[in-house]
Design a protein around this motif. Structure first.
Motif, PDB file in Angstrom:
ATOM      1  N   GLU A 148       1.218  -1.218  -0.404  1.00  8.85           N
ATOM      2  CA  GLU A 148       0.357  -0.011   0.263  1.00  8.85           C
ATOM      3  C   GLU A 148       0.596   1.309   0.225  1.00  8.85           C
ATOM      4  O   GLU A 148       1.834   1.612   0.279  1.00  8.85           O
ATOM      5  CB  GLU A 148      -1.594   0.108   1.170  1.00  8.85           C
ATOM      6  N   PRO A 149       0.846   2.036  -0.654  1.00  4.16           N
ATOM      7  CA  PRO A 149       1.627   3.441  -0.745  1.00  4.16           C
ATOM      8  C   PRO A 149       1.850   3.917   0.056  1.00  4.16           C
ATOM      9  O   PRO A 149       0.247   3.932   1.062  1.00  4.16           O
ATOM     10  CB  PRO A 149       1.088   4.165  -1.823  1.00  4.16           C
ATOM     11  N   THR A 150       2.343   4.325   1.003  1.00  2.00           N
ATOM     12  CA  THR A 150       2.731   5.610   2.489  1.00  2.00           C
ATOM     13  C   THR A 150       2.811   6.598   1.959  1.00  2.00           C
ATOM     14  O   THR A 150       3.740   7.271   0.866  1.00  2.00           O
ATOM     15  CB  THR A 150       3.921   4.673   2.980  1.00  2.00           C
ATOM     16  N   HIS A 151       1.069   7.499   2.961  1.00  3.22           N
ATOM     17  CA  HIS A 151       1.761   8.635   2.771  1.00  3.22           C
ATOM     18  C   HIS A 151       2.084   8.829   3.323  1.00  3.22           C
ATOM     19  O   HIS A 151       2.145   9.366   4.808  1.00  3.22           O
ATOM     20  CB  HIS A 151       0.350   9.946   2.648  1.00  3.22           C
ATOM     21  N   ASP A 152       3.524  10.558   3.515  1.00  2.88           N
ATOM     22  CA  ASP A 152       4.799  10.558   4.249  1.00  2.88           C
ATOM     23  C   ASP A 152       3.926  11.422   5.268  1.00  2.88           C
ATOM     24  O   ASP A 152       3.287  12.611   3.989  1.00  2.88           O
ATOM     25  CB  ASP A 152       5.860  10.948   4.045  1.00  2.88           C
ATOM     26  N   ARG A 153       3.903  12.380   6.417  1.00  2.56           N
ATOM     27  CA  ARG A 153       2.805  13.029   6.921  1.00  2.56           C
ATOM     28  C   ARG A 153       4.287  14.504   6.450  1.00  2.56           C
ATOM     29  O   ARG A 153       5.571  14.148   7.276  1.00  2.56           O
ATOM     30  CB  ARG A 153       2.761  12.889   8.602  1.00  2.56           C
ATOM     31  N   PRO A 154       3.680  15.866   6.822  1.00  5.32           N
ATOM     32  CA  PRO A 154       4.114  17.115   6.659  1.00  5.32           C
ATOM     33  C   PRO A 154       5.363  17.059   7.821  1.00  5.32           C
ATOM     34  O   PRO A 154       4.725  16.798   9.217  1.00  5.32           O
ATOM     35  CB  PRO A 154       3.813  17.882   6.175  1.00  5.32           C
ATOM     36  N   PHE A 155       6.636  17.325   7.477  1.00  8.56           N
ATOM     37  CA  PHE A 155       7.566  17.262   9.011  1.00  8.56           C
ATOM     38  C   PHE A 155       6.714  18.484   9.730  1.00  8.56           C
ATOM     39  O   PHE A 155       6.685  19.620   9.065  1.00  8.56           O
ATOM     40  CB  PHE A 155       8.828  17.616   8.280  1.00  8.56           C
ATOM     41  N   ASN A 156       6.660  18.745  11.704  1.00  6.22           N
ATOM     42  CA  ASN A 156       5.529  19.731  11.273  1.00  6.22           C
ATOM     43  C   ASN A 156       7.490  20.257  13.114  1.00  6.22           C
ATOM     44  O   ASN A 156       7.592  19.947  13.493  1.00  6.22           O
ATOM     45  CB  ASN A 156       5.049  19.420  13.064  1.00  6.22           C
ATOM     46  N   LEU A 157       7.709  21.096  12.318  1.00  5.88           N
ATOM     47  CA  LEU A 157       9.544  21.781  11.928  1.00  5.88           C
ATOM     48  C   LEU A 157       9.198  22.523  13.152  1.00  5.88           C
ATOM     49  O   LEU A 157      10.282  22.355  14.007  1.00  5.88           O
ATOM     50  CB  LEU A 157       9.550  23.182  11.085  1.00  5.88           C
ATOM     51  N   SER A 158       8.256  23.565  13.539  1.00  7.79           N
ATOM     52  CA  SER A 158       8.267  24.256  14.873  1.00  7.79           C
ATOM     53  C   SER A 158       7.799  23.645  15.599  1.00  7.79           C
ATOM     54  O   SER A 158       8.360  24.202  17.290  1.00  7.79           O
ATOM     55  CB  SER A 158       6.501  25.134  14.590  1.00  7.79           C
ATOM     56  N   ARG A 159       6.579  22.434  15.842  1.00  8.07           N
ATOM     57  CA  ARG A 159       6.914  22.330  17.212  1.00  8.07           C
ATOM     58  C   ARG A 159       8.101  20.591  17.661  1.00  8.07           C
ATOM     59  O   ARG A 159       8.512  20.975  18.706  1.00  8.07           O
ATOM     60  CB  ARG A 159       5.373  20.923  16.735  1.00  8.07           C
ATOM     61  N   TRP A 160       8.730  20.680  17.035  1.00 10.05           N
ATOM     62  CA  TRP A 160       9.853  19.718  16.874  1.00 10.05           C
ATOM     63  C   TRP A 160      11.157  20.684  17.710  1.00 10.05           C
ATOM     64  O   TRP A 160      11.587  20.349  18.622  1.00 10.05           O
ATOM     65  CB  TRP A 160      10.499  18.492  15.639  1.00 10.05           C
ATOM     66  N   PHE A 161      10.972  21.839  16.865  1.00 10.57           N
ATOM     67  CA  PHE A 161      12.365  22.915  17.849  1.00 10.57           C
ATOM     68  C   PHE A 161      11.921  23.438  18.324  1.00 10.57           C
ATOM     69  O   PHE A 161      12.560  24.029  19.502  1.00 10.57           O
ATOM     70  CB  PHE A 161      12.054  23.876  16.329  1.00 10.57           C
ATOM     71  N   ALA A 162      10.185  23.270  18.889  1.00  8.35           N
ATOM     72  CA  ALA A 162      10.511  23.866  20.372  1.00  8.35           C
ATOM     73  C   ALA A 162      10.517  22.536  21.562  1.00  8.35           C
ATOM     74  O   ALA A 162      10.970  22.858  22.582  1.00  8.35           O
ATOM     75  CB  ALA A 162       8.191  24.734  20.296  1.00  8.35           C
ATOM     76  N   LEU A 163       9.828  21.504  20.642  1.00  3.72           N
ATOM     77  CA  LEU A 163      10.876  20.831  21.613  1.00  3.72           C
ATOM     78  C   LEU A 163      12.091  20.565  22.571  1.00  3.72           C
ATOM     79  O   LEU A 163      13.220  20.687  23.359  1.00  3.72           O
ATOM     80  CB  LEU A 163      10.503  19.180  21.358  1.00  3.72           C
ATOM     81  N   LEU A 164      12.894  20.313  20.955  1.00  3.75           N
ATOM     82  CA  LEU A 164      13.987  20.315  21.208  1.00  3.75           C
ATOM     83  C   LEU A 164      14.890  21.646  21.897  1.00  3.75           C
ATOM     84  O   LEU A 164      15.990  21.682  22.764  1.00  3.75           O
ATOM     85  CB  LEU A 164      15.048  19.614  19.792  1.00  3.75           C
ATOM     86  N   ALA A 165      14.587  22.549  21.324  1.00  3.26           N
ATOM     87  CA  ALA A 165      15.246  23.857  21.489  1.00  3.26           C
ATOM     88  C   ALA A 165      14.841  24.311  22.999  1.00  3.26           C
ATOM     89  O   ALA A 165      15.859  24.342  23.561  1.00  3.26           O
ATOM     90  CB  ALA A 165      14.387  24.593  21.269  1.00  3.26           C
TER      91      ALA A 165
END
Length: 321
Positions: free
Chosen positions: A14-31
């Protein structure tokens, strides 16, 4: 006889649909983790450095005071014997001046053997405490500065030592001979400098507040920049998807037009071929059927009228022929 194995239809992944990378959320967590960790480490190191520097400076000032007394009152005789209140006798002027130190909780004087020759606490005069690394270092000429809890009593010489606030500063000050050639004794001073403690506490608060404010400001600025970049990237992604959709629609339109044009071209080619075949057959039979057709046209021409042309004559003649 071996029958061939029957295989079922193969399953396609089945074709896999990549979810868009949430840059703001990941940056807020890691930063937040990175900036908070760095701010915590820096504030801890600066607080410890500030306290050590201020305590060391206070110990240096106390050592300068003791050295100034030693220059006025020679300390060799004072450290030469044990001065117990029970034995009577006059206290050497050196110890009398040392006892006037401000905020002093207890003052002990050790000879080169490590014996307490004088103390503001008469109970420990004449005692000798083993395993005192600070005293051993001071007898080698080093200034030792420590701070701790008076009620914890981590060392034998802290017996019966109490401080109103709990904290105290412990200084081991070497006393040199007049020619600065050897150490003739050590003065151990326990002090409770409240102003110093308040200054250290104020400095630590400022360091922690500054570290927290700097970390918060840095996080907000970087979050704003990353969020703006994320919005720009999202718009560019939407534009790219729209352009890809339009390109796909164009390709599909060309494919449909091509698929429709091919049957029409085939039909047209077939019709032209049939037309050429019919024209050839008509030309071959013209010699046989020329006379009846001419007679037919001559017969019907006056009756059809001059304005009707050959469109009505031809079908009639072809039918007669």
């Amino acid at each position: 006889m071996k029958w061939p194995a029957i295989r079922g239809p193969e399953r396609r992944p089945e074709p896999t649909h990549d979810r868009p990378f949430n840059l703001s959320r990941w940056f807020a967590l890691l930063a937040s983790l990175a900036i908070g960790g760095v701010a915590l480490v820096v504030a801890t190191l600066l607080s410890s450095l500030l306290a050590d520097r201020m305590l060391t400076r206070d110990g240096q000032l106390t050592a300068s005071f003791v050295d100034a007394i030693a220059r006025v009152e020679p300390p060799e005789q004072a450290f030469g014997q044990v001065h117990s209140p029970a034995a009577g006798g006059r206290l050497p002027e050196f110890f009398a001046h040392v006892a006037a130190l401000e905020d002093a909780l207890r003052i002990n004087a050790y000879d080169p053997r490590g014996v307490v020759v004088w103390s503001t606490d008469s109970k420990i005069i004449g005692s000798q405490f083993d395993h005192n690394d600070e005293l051993a270092s001071a007898l080698k000429g080093q200034l030792i500065v420590h701070s701790g809890e008076a009620l914890a009593y981590p060392k034998p010489e802290h017996v019966d030592l109490s401080s109103p606030g709990g904290l105290f500063v412990e200084n081991y000050i070497p006393v040199w001979s007049p020619d600065r050639a050897r150490v003739i004794g050590v003065i151990e001073v326990y002090r409770v400098p409240q102003q110093l403690f308040e200054a250290v506490a104020t400095g630590r608060r400022l360091i922690w507040v500054g570290a927290a404010g700097t970390a918060l400001l840095l996080f907000l600025l970087l979050s704003w920049a990353v969020r703006r970049a994320d919005r720009i990237m999202f718009r560019q992604r939407e534009q790219l998807l729209e352009a890809q959709t339009l390109a796909t629609v164009g390709e599909l339109s060309r494919a449909v037009a091509h698929s429709v044009r091919n049957p029409l071209a085939a039909i047209r080619s077939t019709a032209e071929l049939e037309l050429h075949s019919a024209v050839g057959a008509a030309s071959a039979g013209r010699g046989v059927r020329g006379r009846p057709s001419g007679a037919c046209l001559a017969f019907f021409a006056p009756r059809l009228g001059p304005g009707l042309g050959g469109d009505r004559r031809a079908p009639v003649c072809s039918c007669i022929a």
